[in-house]
Design a protein around this motif. Sequence first.
Motif, PDB file in Angstrom:
ATOM      1  N   TYR A 206      33.201 -19.560 -27.168  1.00 38.41           N
ATOM      2  CA  TYR A 206      34.597 -19.924 -26.894  1.00 38.41           C
ATOM      3  C   TYR A 206      35.236 -20.581 -28.117  1.00 38.41           C
ATOM      4  O   TYR A 206      36.381 -20.270 -28.488  1.00 38.41           O
ATOM      5  CB  TYR A 206      34.675 -20.866 -25.689  1.00 38.41           C
ATOM      6  N   HIS A 207      34.502 -21.488 -28.773  1.00 44.97           N
ATOM      7  CA  HIS A 207      35.044 -22.150 -29.964  1.00 44.97           C
ATOM      8  C   HIS A 207      35.333 -21.131 -31.064  1.00 44.97           C
ATOM      9  O   HIS A 207      36.383 -21.194 -31.731  1.00 44.97           O
ATOM     10  CB  HIS A 207      34.052 -23.208 -30.471  1.00 44.97           C
ATOM     11  N   LEU A 208      34.428 -20.187 -31.251  1.00 47.18           N
ATOM     12  CA  LEU A 208      34.601 -19.204 -32.315  1.00 47.18           C
ATOM     13  C   LEU A 208      35.779 -18.277 -32.049  1.00 47.18           C
ATOM     14  O   LEU A 208      36.596 -18.020 -32.940  1.00 47.18           O
ATOM     15  CB  LEU A 208      33.314 -18.387 -32.483  1.00 47.18           C
ATOM     16  N   VAL A 209      35.890 -17.738 -30.837  1.00 46.75           N
ATOM     17  CA  VAL A 209      36.973 -16.786 -30.574  1.00 46.75           C
ATOM     18  C   VAL A 209      38.335 -17.484 -30.601  1.00 46.75           C
ATOM     19  O   VAL A 209      39.333 -16.884 -31.049  1.00 46.75           O
ATOM     20  CB  VAL A 209      36.765 -16.031 -29.246  1.00 46.75           C
ATOM     21  N   ARG A 210      38.399 -18.730 -30.164  1.00 51.18           N
ATOM     22  CA  ARG A 210      39.681 -19.452 -30.236  1.00 51.18           C
ATOM     23  C   ARG A 210      40.095 -19.659 -31.692  1.00 51.18           C
ATOM     24  O   ARG A 210      41.274 -19.510 -32.037  1.00 51.18           O
ATOM     25  CB  ARG A 210      39.559 -20.791 -29.510  1.00 51.18           C
ATOM     26  N   THR A 211      39.143 -20.031 -32.525  1.00 47.85           N
ATOM     27  CA  THR A 211      39.444 -20.214 -33.949  1.00 47.85           C
ATOM     28  C   THR A 211      39.877 -18.899 -34.587  1.00 47.85           C
ATOM     29  O   THR A 211      40.861 -18.844 -35.341  1.00 47.85           O
ATOM     30  CB  THR A 211      38.212 -20.776 -34.684  1.00 47.85           C
TER      31      THR A 211
ATOM     32  N   CYS B   7      41.173 -16.333 -33.126  1.00 50.03           N
ATOM     33  CA  CYS B   7      42.500 -15.973 -32.622  1.00 50.03           C
ATOM     34  C   CYS B   7      43.586 -16.771 -33.341  1.00 50.03           C
ATOM     35  O   CYS B   7      44.635 -16.230 -33.719  1.00 50.03           O
ATOM     36  CB  CYS B   7      42.583 -16.240 -31.120  1.00 50.03           C
ATOM     37  N   TYR B   8      43.348 -18.048 -33.522  1.00 48.52           N
ATOM     38  CA  TYR B   8      44.323 -18.894 -34.217  1.00 48.52           C
ATOM     39  C   TYR B   8      44.586 -18.382 -35.626  1.00 48.52           C
ATOM     40  O   TYR B   8      45.728 -18.373 -36.101  1.00 48.52           O
ATOM     41  CB  TYR B   8      43.818 -20.336 -34.265  1.00 48.52           C
ATOM     42  N   GLU B   9      43.536 -17.923 -36.303  1.00 41.69           N
ATOM     43  CA  GLU B   9      43.662 -17.430 -37.674  1.00 41.69           C
ATOM     44  C   GLU B   9      44.152 -15.988 -37.739  1.00 41.69           C
ATOM     45  O   GLU B   9      44.426 -15.470 -38.820  1.00 41.69           O
ATOM     46  CB  GLU B   9      42.325 -17.546 -38.411  1.00 41.69           C
ATOM     47  N   GLY B  10      44.257 -15.318 -36.593  1.00 38.59           N
ATOM     48  CA  GLY B  10      44.786 -13.958 -36.564  1.00 38.59           C
ATOM     49  C   GLY B  10      43.761 -12.858 -36.697  1.00 38.59           C
ATOM     50  O   GLY B  10      44.115 -11.679 -36.804  1.00 38.59           O
ATOM     51  N   TYR B  11      42.457 -13.198 -36.657  1.00 33.64           N
ATOM     52  CA  TYR B  11      41.411 -12.182 -36.819  1.00 33.64           C
ATOM     53  C   TYR B  11      40.956 -11.584 -35.488  1.00 33.64           C
ATOM     54  O   TYR B  11      40.329 -10.538 -35.455  1.00 33.64           O
ATOM     55  CB  TYR B  11      40.221 -12.763 -37.584  1.00 33.64           C
ATOM     56  N   LEU B  12      41.287 -12.261 -34.400  1.00 30.30           N
ATOM     57  CA  LEU B  12      41.113 -11.700 -33.066  1.00 30.30           C
ATOM     58  C   LEU B  12      42.424 -11.817 -32.317  1.00 30.30           C
ATOM     59  O   LEU B  12      43.269 -12.662 -32.617  1.00 30.30           O
ATOM     60  CB  LEU B  12      40.010 -12.429 -32.282  1.00 30.30           C
ATOM     61  N   HIS B  13      42.584 -10.959 -31.315  1.00 31.73           N
ATOM     62  CA  HIS B  13      43.776 -11.004 -30.461  1.00 31.73           C
ATOM     63  C   HIS B  13      43.315 -11.055 -29.011  1.00 31.73           C
ATOM     64  O   HIS B  13      42.481 -10.256 -28.582  1.00 31.73           O
ATOM     65  CB  HIS B  13      44.642  -9.762 -30.693  1.00 31.73           C
ATOM     66  N   ARG B  14      43.854 -12.010 -28.254  1.00 30.58           N
ATOM     67  CA  ARG B  14      43.504 -12.150 -26.836  1.00 30.58           C
ATOM     68  C   ARG B  14      44.489 -11.369 -25.983  1.00 30.58           C
ATOM     69  O   ARG B  14      45.692 -11.594 -26.038  1.00 30.58           O
ATOM     70  CB  ARG B  14      43.511 -13.616 -26.415  1.00 30.58           C
ATOM     71  N   ARG B  15      43.973 -10.426 -25.223  1.00 34.83           N
ATOM     72  CA  ARG B  15      44.803  -9.624 -24.338  1.00 34.83           C
ATOM     73  C   ARG B  15      45.152 -10.404 -23.078  1.00 34.83           C
ATOM     74  O   ARG B  15      44.508 -11.411 -22.759  1.00 34.83           O
ATOM     75  CB  ARG B  15      44.051  -8.342 -23.963  1.00 34.83           C
ATOM     76  N   PRO B  16      46.181  -9.966 -22.337  1.00 31.40           N
ATOM     77  CA  PRO B  16      46.559 -10.664 -21.101  1.00 31.40           C
ATOM     78  C   PRO B  16      45.428 -10.791 -20.093  1.00 31.40           C
ATOM     79  O   PRO B  16      45.392 -11.747 -19.307  1.00 31.40           O
ATOM     80  CB  PRO B  16      47.700  -9.793 -20.551  1.00 31.40           C
ATOM     81  N   ASP B  17      44.485  -9.834 -20.097  1.00 35.13           N
ATOM     82  CA  ASP B  17      43.366  -9.901 -19.149  1.00 35.13           C
ATOM     83  C   ASP B  17      42.250 -10.823 -19.622  1.00 35.13           C
ATOM     84  O   ASP B  17      41.229 -10.977 -18.939  1.00 35.13           O
ATOM     85  CB  ASP B  17      42.801  -8.504 -18.866  1.00 35.13           C
ATOM     86  N   GLY B  18      42.415 -11.446 -20.797  1.00 33.59           N
ATOM     87  CA  GLY B  18      41.434 -12.401 -21.291  1.00 33.59           C
ATOM     88  C   GLY B  18      40.394 -11.815 -22.221  1.00 33.59           C
ATOM     89  O   GLY B  18      39.578 -12.562 -22.789  1.00 33.59           O
TER      90      GLY B  18
END
Length: 243
Positions: free
Chosen positions: A47-52, A54-65
């Motif tokens: 969770y910590h890694l994907v949030r970071t 996402c914040y930096e723009g390297y992952l994108h969180r879809r509406p379904d999570g």
Amino acid sequence: MNGEQPSDLIRSVSRALRVLEEVSRADRPLSVKVIARRCGLNLSTSYHLVRTLCYEGYLHRRPDGDYMLGSQVAERFHEMLDAFERPPRAAAVLRHLAAATGHTAYLAQLAEGRLVVVDVAEGPRSPYLEDLQAGLETAPHATALGKALLLSLPSRTRRGVLTGYGLRRFTPSTPVSVEDVEKELSGLRPGQIVEEHGQFREQVACAGAIVPGTDWAIGISTRGLSIPQIARLRLAQAVRDLG
């Protein structure tokens, strides 16, 4: 991974890159639980890694999570391609070669012992080859592009490139030892058009040649194992245009 693990490895960075690799390999967006399982990480760390990321723009969180690659990955990809200083008019020459022959045209370079495809102009008479796309590393021992570049290297350097990449068997015709490749190249001279027939993909042939005075190679692929003479002539002309 390249080489031995460094003694000062930053594990959080390594884990974040592992997350990006797993998400990029997946054929659909992944949940955090799936990412954690595939990466061998606990859920809290994931969770910590994907949030970071996402914040930096390297992952994108879809509406379904679920998570997919973010726009910054594409930005880095294009910056990487731009870092290769292509020969002047390279893109125009590739487009002309593809239009004149109907075959897909490629521009590649050996970078730190790795064969990298830098630009591609698609043609209808060639199959789509997923491993010969801009920005991807590919096999020097099984492609005409790679062999044209290997031919220009001293024997010791050439052997280092081959052993460093590994000699994976793509088809029954792929050379799988350094000696096999050396024997194949022994009858050729630097700058000559090099061909391979069914070594990289079955029922596909490729021709390639180095641009004189550079570490660039141009190539074409064909559907089937024969390379039309007109395509060879056009390829030779493209090499002269860039040289």
